[in-house]
Design an enzyme around this catalytic site. Structure first.
Site, mmCIF file in Angstrom:
data_model
loop_
_atom_site.group_PDB
_atom_site.id
_atom_site.type_symbol
_atom_site.label_atom_id
_atom_site.label_comp_id
_atom_site.label_asym_id
_atom_site.label_seq_id
_atom_site.Cartn_x
_atom_site.Cartn_y
_atom_site.Cartn_z
ATOM 1 N N THR A 41 9.435 38.198 63.720
ATOM 2 C CA THR A 41 8.995 36.821 63.017
ATOM 3 C C THR A 41 9.522 35.592 63.865
ATOM 4 O O THR A 41 9.806 35.946 64.978
ATOM 5 C CB THR A 41 9.626 36.772 61.582
ATOM 6 O OG1 THR A 41 8.987 35.787 60.810
ATOM 7 C CG2 THR A 41 11.124 36.608 61.716
ATOM 8 N N LYS A 86 7.821 36.159 67.568
ATOM 9 C CA LYS A 86 6.547 36.265 67.921
ATOM 10 C C LYS A 86 5.776 35.980 69.099
ATOM 11 O O LYS A 86 5.085 36.636 69.732
ATOM 12 C CB LYS A 86 5.943 35.869 66.666
ATOM 13 C CG LYS A 86 5.745 36.458 65.050
ATOM 14 C CD LYS A 86 4.895 35.682 64.148
ATOM 15 C CE LYS A 86 5.105 36.224 62.924
ATOM 16 N NZ LYS A 86 3.974 35.662 61.867
ATOM 17 N N GLY A 139 0.779 33.594 48.946
ATOM 18 C CA GLY A 139 0.783 34.592 50.043
ATOM 19 C C GLY A 139 1.410 35.926 50.029
ATOM 20 O O GLY A 139 1.456 36.614 51.047
ATOM 21 N N GLY A 186 1.960 28.407 64.271
ATOM 22 C CA GLY A 186 1.749 29.868 64.386
ATOM 23 C C GLY A 186 0.795 30.434 63.373
ATOM 24 O O GLY A 186 -0.209 31.454 63.793
ATOM 25 N N ALA A 187 1.034 30.432 62.141
ATOM 26 C CA ALA A 187 0.437 31.120 61.189
ATOM 27 C C ALA A 187 -1.040 30.351 61.122
ATOM 28 O O ALA A 187 -2.045 31.192 60.701
ATOM 29 C CB ALA A 187 1.298 30.857 59.751
ATOM 30 N N ASN A 223 3.144 40.426 65.960
ATOM 31 C CA ASN A 223 4.185 40.496 64.823
ATOM 32 C C ASN A 223 4.428 42.152 64.666
ATOM 33 O O ASN A 223 5.417 42.249 64.111
ATOM 34 C CB ASN A 223 3.670 39.970 63.548
ATOM 35 C CG ASN A 223 2.702 40.747 62.922
ATOM 36 O OD1 ASN A 223 2.040 41.666 63.645
ATOM 37 N ND2 ASN A 223 2.261 40.780 61.622
ATOM 38 N N ASP A 278 -1.025 39.846 61.102
ATOM 39 C CA ASP A 278 -1.108 38.433 60.172
ATOM 40 C C ASP A 278 -2.622 38.211 59.705
ATOM 41 O O ASP A 278 -2.922 37.942 58.529
ATOM 42 C CB ASP A 278 -0.590 37.422 60.878
ATOM 43 C CG ASP A 278 0.883 37.360 60.986
ATOM 44 O OD1 ASP A 278 1.665 38.421 59.842
ATOM 45 O OD2 ASP A 278 1.630 36.760 61.674
HETATM 46 P P1 NAP Z 1 5.279 26.598 62.083
HETATM 47 O O1 NAP Z 1 4.591 27.064 63.390
HETATM 48 O O2 NAP Z 1 6.660 26.045 62.102
HETATM 49 O O3 NAP Z 1 3.862 25.397 61.632
HETATM 50 C C1 NAP Z 1 4.508 24.831 60.498
HETATM 51 C C2 NAP Z 1 3.246 23.670 60.090
HETATM 52 O O4 NAP Z 1 3.354 23.177 58.832
HETATM 53 C C3 NAP Z 1 2.912 22.610 61.115
HETATM 54 O O5 NAP Z 1 1.295 22.710 61.126
HETATM 55 C C4 NAP Z 1 3.476 21.485 60.573
HETATM 56 O O6 NAP Z 1 2.802 20.235 60.803
HETATM 57 C C5 NAP Z 1 3.253 21.775 58.830
HETATM 58 N N1 NAP Z 1 3.829 21.062 58.166
HETATM 59 C C6 NAP Z 1 5.424 21.268 58.041
HETATM 60 N N2 NAP Z 1 5.997 20.429 57.059
HETATM 61 C C7 NAP Z 1 4.892 19.926 56.746
HETATM 62 C C8 NAP Z 1 4.965 18.572 55.658
HETATM 63 N N3 NAP Z 1 5.873 18.207 54.940
HETATM 64 N N4 NAP Z 1 3.488 18.175 55.393
HETATM 65 C C9 NAP Z 1 2.389 18.463 56.083
HETATM 66 N N5 NAP Z 1 2.415 19.549 57.143
HETATM 67 C C10 NAP Z 1 3.825 20.030 57.238
HETATM 68 O O7 NAP Z 1 5.226 27.460 60.859
HETATM 69 P P2 NAP Z 1 4.227 28.973 60.785
HETATM 70 O O8 NAP Z 1 4.979 30.293 61.387
HETATM 71 O O9 NAP Z 1 2.943 28.605 61.069
HETATM 72 O O10 NAP Z 1 4.319 29.034 59.068
HETATM 73 C C11 NAP Z 1 3.496 28.172 58.188
HETATM 74 C C12 NAP Z 1 3.846 28.743 56.911
HETATM 75 O O11 NAP Z 1 2.992 29.940 56.897
HETATM 76 C C13 NAP Z 1 5.291 29.157 56.322
HETATM 77 O O12 NAP Z 1 5.240 28.477 55.272
HETATM 78 C C14 NAP Z 1 5.223 30.523 56.397
HETATM 79 O O13 NAP Z 1 6.219 31.075 55.395
HETATM 80 C C15 NAP Z 1 3.952 30.660 56.060
HETATM 81 N N6 NAP Z 1 3.541 32.349 56.633
HETATM 82 C C16 NAP Z 1 3.380 33.036 55.486
HETATM 83 C C17 NAP Z 1 3.049 34.608 55.854
HETATM 84 C C18 NAP Z 1 2.679 35.410 54.730
HETATM 85 O O14 NAP Z 1 2.727 36.717 55.096
HETATM 86 N N7 NAP Z 1 2.341 35.065 53.652
HETATM 87 C C19 NAP Z 1 2.996 34.860 56.986
HETATM 88 C C20 NAP Z 1 3.053 34.042 58.144
HETATM 89 C C21 NAP Z 1 3.332 32.419 57.749
HETATM 90 P P3 NAP Z 1 3.365 19.498 62.078
HETATM 91 O O15 NAP Z 1 2.648 19.969 63.240
HETATM 92 O O16 NAP Z 1 2.768 18.048 61.839
HETATM 93 O O17 NAP Z 1 4.753 19.554 62.167
#
Ligand code: NAP
Length: 268
Positions: A49, A53, A231, A117-118, A74, A89
């Site tokens: 994770t 990743k 999710g 990343g997601a 992943n 994913d």
């Molecule tokens: P990440 O790389 O840290 O990216 C976070 C994203 O969220 C960025 O685009 C960030 O925007 C945005 N963000 C954060 N806080 C915000 C706010 N208050 N208002 C608007 N935008 C905001 O994280 P990630 O790995 O991509 O994961 C993102 C989400 O997907 C997480 O919640 C994670 O738990 C979920 N996820 C779920 C699964 C599943 O199996 N269900 C799998 C993977 C990920 P900025 O660029 O402006 O900071």
């Protein structure tokens, strides 16, 4: 959820009675040594994770197209003295959306919220599946532009557009699916990353967040009468696909036991 699936498999195939899925906390700087050590100890596979990743892309001996398109691995499978890396994913997202919302990404207009990343894995999956058009919105413009640059080569004629999260998307086709790939909503009561009332005629909303089970964004969807799902399905199906890669047992077979175990653990 993996151990629940393995316990089920052990009922009909005694080989799985000795299989276990463990969780380890590993500092990013220790990842290369940890992967070597796990290989030497006889680990068959590994899930990774954030932030491992992306870091592991440099450490695998071979990565497939899913991993390359997502820019992240992943799932690792032991291969000789090294690790083969892939990314489940995208599969998990597609399967979760199909199961919980009855929607196929193929032919759907899609709006992705987020550019981390997601979001990258989701964008790659939507393009690979043949979505009708793809819009991406993110709070930070620079990160959005960087994502657009990375995924545009995968578009193969599918329109890919940037969207300002605070604006009405002029030209978005009716019947779009909104996918939340931001972490906005992970903390209970956190504001939604977009105002769904700005999107006309949405088909559904898929929020990758599963804990808490209902975010503000899903609350908005409910108020507007738009079908929504969290999710959990994505989590389950990416996990079931990893298990398939390690065991050869189809993800469809193990997913129900994994879903039941995950839902129980999360207190759904
Ligand atoms: P990440 O790389 O840290 O990216 C976070 C994203 O969220 C960025 O685009 C960030 O925007 C945005 N963000 C954060 N806080 C915000 C706010 N208050 N208002 C608007 N935008 C905001 O994280 P990630 O790995 O991509 O994961 C993102 C989400 O997907 C997480 O919640 C994670 O738990 C979920 N996820 C779920 C699964 C599943 O199996 N269900 C799998 C993977 C990920 P900025 O660029 O402006 O900071």
């Amino acid at each position: 959820m993996h151990n629940a699936a393995l316990a089920g498999l052990a009922g009909t195939d005694v080989r799985y009675a000795a299989w276990r899925y463990h969780a380890f906390d590993i500092a990013p700087s220790d990842l290369p040594a940890a992967l070597d050590r796990m290989g030497a100890l006889g680990f068959r596979g590994i899930n990774l994770t954030v932030p491992h990743k992306v870091l592991a892309m440099e450490l695998v001996s071979r990565a497939d197209r899913e991993a390359a398109d997502a820019g992240a691995v992943n799932t690792l499978l032991r291969e000789g003295d090294g690790w083969f890396g892939t990314n489940t994913d995208g599969y998990g997202l597609s399967a979760g959306i199909r199961e919980d919302l009855g929607i196929a990404l193929a032919g759907s207009p899609v709006v992705i919220l987020g550019a981390g990343g997601a979001a990258r894995a989701a964008a790659a999956e939507c393009l690979r599946a043949g979505c009708a058009e793809l819009w991406i919105a993110n709070r930070t413009r620079k990160r959005l532009e960087s994502l657009l640059e990375r995924i545009t080569p995968l578009a193969k004629g599918i329109p890919v557009r940037a969207l300002d999260p605070g604006r009405r998307p002029a030209g978005l086709a009716k019947g779009a699916l909104v996918i939340n790939a931001t972490s906005a909503g992970l903390r209970e009561g956190e504001p939604a990353p977009a105002d769904l009332a700005l999107f006309p005629g949405l088909a559904a909303v898929y929020d990758m967040i599963y804990n808490p089970p209902a975010t503000r964004l899903l609350g908005q969807a409910r108020e507007l009468g738009i079908p929504g799902a969290n999710g959990l399905g994505m989590l389950v199906h990416q996990g079931a696909k990893s298990l398939e890669i390690w065991t050869g047992v189809s993800a469809a077979e193990t997913a129900p036991a994994m879903r039941a175990a995950a839902a129980k653990a999360l207190g759904y």
